[in-house]
Design an enzyme around this catalytic site. Structure first.
Site, PDB file in Angstrom:
ATOM      1  N   ARG A   1       0.871  -1.176   0.000  1.00 29.95           N
ATOM      2  CA  ARG A   1       0.000   0.000   0.000  1.00 29.95           C
ATOM      3  C   ARG A   1       0.908   1.227   0.000  1.00 29.95           C
ATOM      4  O   ARG A   1       2.129   1.097   0.004  1.00 29.95           O
ATOM      5  CB  ARG A   1      -1.006   0.003   1.161  1.00 29.95           C
ATOM      6  CG  ARG A   1      -0.638  -0.732   2.395  1.00 29.95           C
ATOM      7  CD  ARG A   1       0.523  -0.148   3.125  1.00 29.95           C
ATOM      8  NE  ARG A   1       0.300   1.268   3.404  1.00 29.95           N
ATOM      9  CZ  ARG A   1       1.224   2.145   3.674  1.00 29.95           C
ATOM     10  NH1 ARG A   1       2.497   1.787   3.695  1.00 29.95           N
ATOM     11  NH2 ARG A   1       0.951   3.396   3.919  1.00 29.95           N
TER      12      ARG A   1
ATOM     13  N   ARG B   1      -7.520  -0.010  -6.547  1.00 24.91           N
ATOM     14  CA  ARG B   1      -7.714   1.083  -5.579  1.00 24.91           C
ATOM     15  C   ARG B   1      -7.887   2.391  -6.358  1.00 24.91           C
ATOM     16  O   ARG B   1      -7.065   2.707  -7.217  1.00 24.91           O
ATOM     17  CB  ARG B   1      -6.526   1.165  -4.593  1.00 24.91           C
ATOM     18  CG  ARG B   1      -6.396  -0.099  -3.741  1.00 24.91           C
ATOM     19  CD  ARG B   1      -5.492   0.104  -2.546  1.00 24.91           C
ATOM     20  NE  ARG B   1      -6.087   0.984  -1.553  1.00 24.91           N
ATOM     21  CZ  ARG B   1      -5.410   1.487  -0.519  1.00 24.91           C
ATOM     22  NH1 ARG B   1      -4.125   1.230  -0.368  1.00 24.91           N
ATOM     23  NH2 ARG B   1      -6.004   2.281   0.358  1.00 24.91           N
TER      24      ARG B   1
ATOM     25  N   ASP C   1      -1.863  10.872  -1.814  1.00 30.22           N
ATOM     26  CA  ASP C   1      -2.173   9.858  -2.822  1.00 30.22           C
ATOM     27  C   ASP C   1      -2.532  10.469  -4.162  1.00 30.22           C
ATOM     28  O   ASP C   1      -2.464   9.807  -5.196  1.00 30.22           O
ATOM     29  CB  ASP C   1      -3.333   8.973  -2.354  1.00 30.22           C
ATOM     30  CG  ASP C   1      -2.852   8.009  -1.298  1.00 30.22           C
ATOM     31  OD1 ASP C   1      -2.673   8.439  -0.142  1.00 30.22           O
ATOM     32  OD2 ASP C   1      -2.627   6.838  -1.626  1.00 30.22           O
TER      33      ASP C   1
HETATM   34  O1  MRU Z   1      -4.379   3.307   2.366  1.00 30.18           O
HETATM   35  P1  MRU Z   1      -2.895   3.465   2.262  1.00 30.18           P
HETATM   36  O2  MRU Z   1      -2.151   2.821   3.392  1.00 30.18           O
HETATM   37  O3  MRU Z   1      -2.380   3.039   0.912  1.00 30.18           O
HETATM   38  O4  MRU Z   1      -2.670   5.032   2.393  1.00 30.18           O
HETATM   39  C1  MRU Z   1      -1.379   5.552   2.329  1.00 30.18           C
HETATM   40  C2  MRU Z   1      -1.333   7.017   2.530  1.00 30.18           C
HETATM   41  O5  MRU Z   1      -2.310   7.657   2.779  1.00 30.18           O
HETATM   42  C3  MRU Z   1       0.000   7.680   2.325  1.00 30.18           C
HETATM   43  O6  MRU Z   1       0.108   8.811   3.122  1.00 30.18           O
HETATM   44  C4  MRU Z   1       0.108   8.084   0.852  1.00 30.18           C
HETATM   45  O7  MRU Z   1      -0.027   6.954   0.025  1.00 30.18           O
HETATM   46  C5  MRU Z   1       1.379   8.743   0.551  1.00 30.18           C
HETATM   47  S1  MRU Z   1       2.663   7.544   0.528  1.00 30.18           S
HETATM   48  C6  MRU Z   1       4.115   8.070   0.106  1.00 30.18           C
END
Ligand code: MRU
Length: 375
Positions: A53, A90, A243
């Site tokens: 993730r 996702r 993201d």
């Molecule tokens: O749901 P996730 O664990 O994939 O969410 C990750 C985040 O929100 C991070 O802060 C984001 O991907 C930035 S990662 C460099």
């Protein structure tokens, strides 16, 4: 990153060249297990189940998913099928679509016999670039931490971060945590307040794990504690990941980021967002209305997962049977609440002008090659 005596990235091709290997992040911090992904379906499932993730790592895994599919069947129809399969895993992290476009651009115009090799080298390049980009983000962001340190006469720089935007979220280094690692390694006294980050607790399980492995002082806090700490002068700077970043600098990040930005604004605490340019979606402006927010299973809210006293990883209910729950995985922090964006090309204002000054052309455009439909 080094764990014990071994250097790791978060994803790498297997020695036999027929698969990729990942660290199963659903088991951290309790178990460090490497999982082999042999097929595109396994890669899609690893993203879906959050074994991998974090926006950049999702993109890298999707890229390798295309390689795994093309190794068995390099036909147009299989390429189209795998692009759709992976794109559906996702919705919020734009790196996923970015990486799939890179792969499609690199292999779409080639003869079938050439596709798999081109896909593997493109995926490897995406990973190498991600490492270099995150390292550059770290160098630019470390200057911000160094400035705070100087202002405090070398006193401890207290950083607050949310979720996990460290090496586990990228191929290596991380985005928001890369500046922390470089500042710490340069001898600057840094301490990190780690938001637990309900509902999946990526702060408690992943950020605390990797900061501990690197030897960076840190303290885990309940998600609701950040505003209180800011009111009491205990946070010098907030540093989070994203993201998806819009063309005007709105950012979508793990749910709860927006509330931290509001608290930071009310308390005069600078709020920075670290990002590789691969998370910029130049096609949209208003993050609140235009960024798709992933809805995840309500069970992630009604249950908590952890290590039981008998050493078994387990899940327990924390709400009454049948309790309704809603699980928006991300929220949007508008650009007006962001002090600056830390990119691989430097720090800029969270605005169209700020981003365009650093990125006059979209650096995320796919390589030259055949077109095809966008996933
Ligand atoms: O749901 P996730 O664990 O994939 O969410 C990750 C985040 O929100 C991070 O802060 C984001 O991907 C930035 S990662 C460099």
């Amino acid at each position: 990153v080094r764990i014990g005596d071994t250097w790791y990235r978060t994803i790498w091709p297997s020695d036999d060249g027929n698969a990729v290997e990942i660290i199963d992040q659903t088991l951290l911090p309790h178990r460090f297990e490497i999982v082999r992904l042999d097929t595109a379906a396994a890669a899609a499932s690893a993203i879906d189940l959050m074994r991998v993730r974090g926006a950049p790592l999702i993109g890298a895994t999707a890229a390798y998913g295309v390689c795994l599919a093309l190794a068995g069947d390099p036909s147009d129809s299989n390429l189209e099928r795998v692009l759709q399969l992976l794109a559906a895993t996702r919705p919020t992290a734009v790196n996923l679509r970015w990486a799939l476009r890179q792969l499609e651009g690199a292999v779409g115009g080639l003869a079938e016999a050439e596709r798999a090799a081109a896909a593997w080298s493109t995926a490897a390049r995406i990973c190498d670039d991600d490492v270099a980009i995150c390292r550059a983000i770290g160098e630019h962001g470390a200057q911000l931490l160094s400035a705070v340190s100087e202002r405090k006469n070398a006193g401890v720089v207290n950083v607050l971060t949310h979720c996990n935007a460290g090496w586990l979220a990228t191929v290596d280094w991380g985005t928001a945590l890369a500046p922390v690692y470089l500042a710490h390694d340069a001898g600057i006294a840094v301490h990190v307040w780690v938001d637990e980050t309900r509902p999946r607790n990526q702060g408690a399980s992943l950020t605390a794990f990797e900061l501990g492995a690197h030897g960076v002082p840190h303290t885990l806090i309940a998600d609701n504690a950040g505003g209180h700490l800011m009111q009491h002068g205990l946070v010098d700077i907030c540093l989070v990941g994203t993201d998806r970043t819009t063309a005007v600098g709105d950012v979508a990040n793990k749910i709860g980021t927006y509330l931290k930005a509001l608290a930071a604004r009310d308390n005069g605490v600078p709020f920075y967002v670290a990002l590789p340019s691969t998370t910029i979606d130049w096609e949209i402006e208003d993050g609140v209305s235009e960024i798709p927010i992933e809805q995840r299973p309500p069970e992630e809210v009604t249950r908590v997962r952890g290590l039981a006293g008998d050493g078994v990883l387990t899940e327990v209910e924390i709400s009454p049977p049948g309790c309704a729950a809603r699980n928006d995985a991300f929220d949007v922090t508008p650009a007006r609440l962001i002090t600056g964006l830390v990119t691989e090309r430097g720090v800029c204002a969270a605005s169209r002008q700020g981003l365009r000054a650093l990125f006059p052309q979209d650096p995320a455009k796919p390589q030259e090659g055949a077109g095809g439909s966008r996933p």
